[in-house]
Design a protein around this motif. Structure first.
Motif, short mmCIF file in Angstrom:
data_model
loop_
_atom_site.label_atom_id
_atom_site.label_comp_id
_atom_site.label_asym_id
_atom_site.label_seq_id
_atom_site.Cartn_x
_atom_site.Cartn_y
_atom_site.Cartn_z
N LEU A 64 101.09 46.20 62.66
CA LEU A 64 100.83 46.00 64.08
C LEU A 64 99.36 46.14 64.44
N CYS A 66 98.06 48.75 65.22
CA CYS A 66 98.08 49.61 66.41
C CYS A 66 97.10 50.77 66.29
N ASP A 80 93.84 50.42 59.54
CA ASP A 80 93.96 49.18 60.30
C ASP A 80 92.81 48.23 59.99
N SER A 254 93.52 43.89 74.80
CA SER A 254 93.18 43.26 73.53
C SER A 254 91.83 42.56 73.61
N CYS A 308 97.86 49.85 72.90
CA CYS A 308 97.16 50.42 71.75
C CYS A 308 95.67 50.11 71.78
N HIS A 309 95.32 48.90 72.24
CA HIS A 309 93.92 48.49 72.23
C HIS A 309 93.10 49.12 73.36
N CYS A 342 103.37 52.18 70.33
CA CYS A 342 103.21 50.73 70.34
C CYS A 342 104.50 50.05 70.77
N ALA A 346 101.70 43.47 69.75
CA ALA A 346 100.58 43.32 68.80
C ALA A 346 100.05 41.89 68.76
N SER A 357 109.79 43.34 65.67
CA SER A 357 109.11 43.75 66.91
C SER A 357 110.11 44.30 67.93
#
Length: 411
Positions: A64, A66, A80, A254, A308-309, A342, A346, A357
């Motif tokens: 992901l 994440c 990541d 994102s 997450c971003h 998350c 993603a 997902s």
């Protein structure tokens, strides 16, 4: 692979602590999907004991990105980033899958084609073709869970947001001047979010410029296509460098995280000059404008999902919550138990790994419902699409909305 990324291989002690924080491991229990497993496999690739193959490509695509493993790793392993660099190597070694190649290189680079695609999707939904396709169940004969993936698509706008608003949105005696990076989802699918951003900024005496712009590049970067990602990033830096502004704001987590990575991923001096100006809209409203709100009594309970971003950026966790608290008594903010987990979107992960997902998002849906909230707010258009889809599938009456929409509603 750059040595600064390979150093992560030496840092990993294989302790397995990442298992407790990996949404994919929680959903599957499979070791190759967790950071430790990927690091072990990559170590074998680097030593020559393994070669890139279809199975390894599938394993490294199943992440992901994440960042939960990196955030909680006692040794500071940036797994990541390692996965992204592995995907970059895979693309260099094996090329892109044909579908991604065409989307990234023949669609994302061209705004005219993206706008045309938006119009086609709008017509697909509005002319009855979508209903016919679903009734015929022809998509169920297609591979890749296409029938389920198609249901992810929310109502598409008939015209892109940037085509419906002027380039310059002036105000009398402006306090500040900002450039607005809309992102693809707000531009083509959720123009109401963009209109909310404009409404809130103009009400607070902020002049808004909306330059020509392109996809931030995150779908390409995340898939290892750094050539396309860099092309898009450099185009954005070039366009936004044309206008003297105090800040660049975005409503997409994102897009924000990708802009923040431009200095690392692009060979562009302009990125270093622009990135200090980029800011999430929630943080801008709280920390720069310190907006005052006078909401009316409604008392709708709202909870919040951390993208997450966004949550690891400055003010990324605090600013959206502060805005929601300022919306009282129109909205009563309540925390939920898995706020920072998350959601499984993603970017395009929910397209390429639909069923997985949905396993990832299931605990999130349960947590939202247990909070007793009638709305769940977030600050990422992609997360909102995933949450609304999962809530509908669970026959939940709860809706997911962008924080800035709620702010605009009380002004």
């Amino acid at each position: 692979m750059d040595e600064k990324y390979l150093d992560n291989l030496k840092k990993c002690s294989r302790c397995g602590g990442c298992q407790a924080h990996c949404p994919l491991f929680s959903a599957t229990g499979r070791e190759p999907y967790v950071a430790r497993g990927k690091v072990e496999l990559l170590d074998h690739v680097r030593s020559g004991n393994l070669q890139w193959n279809d199975k390894l490509a599938e394993i490294f695509s199943t992440c992901l990105l994440c960042g939960s493993c990196a955030e909680n790793c006692p040794n500071g392993v940036q797994a990541d980033r390692l996965v992204m660099m592995c995907r970059k190597e895979l693309v260099a070694d094996r090329g892109l899958p044909i579908i991604k190649k065409n989307i990234f290189q023949h669609l994302l680079k061209y705004n005219g084609r993206l706008n045309a695609m938006g119009i086609l999707l709008y017509l697909y939904q509005k002319t009855g073709v979508q209903k016919l396709v679903r009734t015929s169940k022809v998509l169920e004969l297609m591979p890749m869970d296409l029938a389920r993936i198609e249901t992810l698509l929310p109502p598409v706008a008939g015209r892109s947001f940037r085509k419906t608003v002027p380039f310059l949105n002036p105000v009398d005696h402006p306090r500040l001047r900002v450039a607005y990076f809309t992102g693809c989802v707000t531009n083509l699918i959720s123009p109401h979010v963009g209109l909310s951003v404009l409404r809130v900024l103009q009400a607070n005496q902020v002049e808004v410029v909306i330059p020509e712009q392109y996809c931030c590049g995150v779908p390409a970067f995340a898939s290892g296509d750094f050539a396309t990602g860099s092309f898009l990033g450099q185009a954005n830096v070039r366009e936004f460098s044309r206008y003297p502004v105090d800040y660049i704001v975005t409503d997409c987590a994102s897009c924000l995280s990708t802009w923040l990575a431009y200095p690392e991923w692009l060979e562009s001096q302009g990125a270093d000059q622009l990135v200090p100006k980029i800011m999430d809209i929630n943080r801008f409203l709280v920390e720069v404008l310190d907006i005052k709100l006078n909401p009316q009594e409604l008392g709708i309970k709202v909870t919040y999902h951390d993208p997450c971003h966004l949550k690891r950026t400055t003010g990324g966790k605090s600013a959206p919550r502060e805005l929601l608290k300022r919306l009282s008594p129109a909205y009563e903010f309540v925390e939920m138990g898995l706020a920072d987990r998350c959601c499984g979107s993603a970017g395009s992960f929910n397209l390429s790994h639909y069923r997985l997902s949905q396993k990832v998002v299931a605990p999130k849906v349960k947590s939202i419902e247990e909070s007793g909230a009638g709305l769940v707010a977030s600050a990422c258009p992609s997360c909102l699409m995933q949450l609304n889809h999962a809530l509908r599938n669970n026959e939940s009456p709860v809706q997911a909305k962008h924080v800035v929409e709620l702010v605009a509603n009380v002004m």
